[in-house]
Design an enzyme around this catalytic site. Sequence first.
Site, PDB file in Angstrom:
ATOM      1  CD  GLN A  40     -14.623 -28.129   8.209  1.00  0.00           C
ATOM      2  OE1 GLN A  40     -13.907 -27.989   9.072  1.00  0.00           O
ATOM      3  NE2 GLN A  40     -16.011 -28.421   8.279  1.00  0.00           N
TER       4      GLN A  40
ATOM      5  CE  LYS B 292     -19.156 -26.458   9.754  1.00  0.00           C
ATOM      6  NZ  LYS B 292     -19.082 -27.672  10.395  1.00  0.00           N
TER       7      LYS B 292
ATOM      8  CG  ASP C 184     -17.671 -24.653   1.826  1.00  0.00           C
ATOM      9  OD1 ASP C 184     -17.404 -24.155   2.829  1.00  0.00           O
ATOM     10  OD2 ASP C 184     -18.275 -25.971   1.791  1.00  0.00           O
TER      11      ASP C 184
ATOM     12  CG  HIS D 268     -20.575 -30.508   3.499  1.00  0.00           C
ATOM     13  ND1 HIS D 268     -21.987 -30.197   3.572  1.00  0.00           N
ATOM     14  CD2 HIS D 268     -20.499 -30.791   4.508  1.00  0.00           C
ATOM     15  CE1 HIS D 268     -22.392 -30.463   4.554  1.00  0.00           C
ATOM     16  NE2 HIS D 268     -21.320 -30.947   5.403  1.00  0.00           N
TER      17      HIS D 268
ATOM     18  CB  CYS E 103     -22.195 -34.015   4.693  1.00  0.00           C
ATOM     19  SG  CYS E 103     -23.739 -33.919   6.018  1.00  0.00           S
TER      20      CYS E 103
END
Length: 404
Positions: A201, A224, A198, A121, A362
Amino acid sequence: MDVKQIRKDFPILQELVHGKPLVYLDNGATTQKPLTVIETEARYYEEYNSNVHRGVHHLSQEATNAYEKAREIVAGFINAAHTHEVIFTKGTTDGINLVANTMGRRFLKEGDSVIISAMEHHSNIVPWQIACEESGATLKVIPINEKGELKMDAFSALLDDTVKMVAVTYVSNTMGTINPVEDIIAQAHARNIPVLLDAAQAIQHMTIDVQALQVDFLVFSGHKIYGPTGIGVLYGTTEWLNKLPPYQGGGDMIKTVTFAKTIYNELPYKFEAGTPHIAGAIGLGAAIRYLQQTGPDKIQQWEEQLQAYALEQLRQIEGIRFIGDAARRSGAISFLVHDIHPFDLGELLDQQGIAVRTGHHCCEPLMDEFKIPGTVRASLTFYNTKEDIDKLVAGIKRAVSMLR
């Protein structure tokens, strides 16, 4: 798992869009909020709104206790060794910027390098580009194959004595690819290179144990994982958080201030300058408690069934092309149909009450890799149903019949 009952916990899922029941398949962008999160955040403002860590009066004490309780909940959820290893941020982007900025100021110099991947991202590209530009370091990129999986041989070749940080996504926000993070961490640590994951997700789809992973930094966003917007988490080991300089200056990150010198506060407050998003942190705690009560293992099992069903049904659509088709995947499914522009398909799905994401997500370098302008992305979570998938498939077929 009783998905029908669970859906009743999310007020927005009862809404109509263009006169049709909402089919919400944009969970990768943000998840919907259960009533307990909405009520918990409202209760803070209604009953004990006050600043934290500064007051001796009752409201301040109550707010401080609730805020720090949320930190304990997060630490337990990811199995951090200490609560002070949980830093509240504005979100994933803020957490990555914190690490990239402070790492760049203290540890990067000309001749050094940072490794990211081709599926990142923008939030895990641009902060490292800035850090490299300012320090004279070089950004290296792990390539991917046609299925959207990392080329791990290439990663091993990139790991040399110049590398000072590896920063990669756990799960691709566009393709749903689950990266082999255990292997990445093991290889990096063999050379004493720290790793940032990261997990924006990943955190909502799978159990994450930071001690078992032995990861140095991990970031995610509250919105999220069924929590409020504007709140996120940076996990860092005590060792690394103590090595990094403060990111921002101001209230709460100081012990004493004189015009000659400031002595910084201890962890975690060293990285929490100013009034934090108190309501957001408390709401995030409520979201995690809701997940724990629902059962993370049951959630993961249902989501895996749902994804398998979605892929099976979508594959039957004539002219569909999946962007990324990794063996290990979670959450997101990206695709194109014939030569239809993703925006056109997304708009016609919206008219049918179906919410998906369209565009480059993104991830412009990833789109360039596949030589496409963008994709349609359906992203699933545990309150979705097979009926949602059926409506998506029918909706795509109807849209295609109108556009071709």
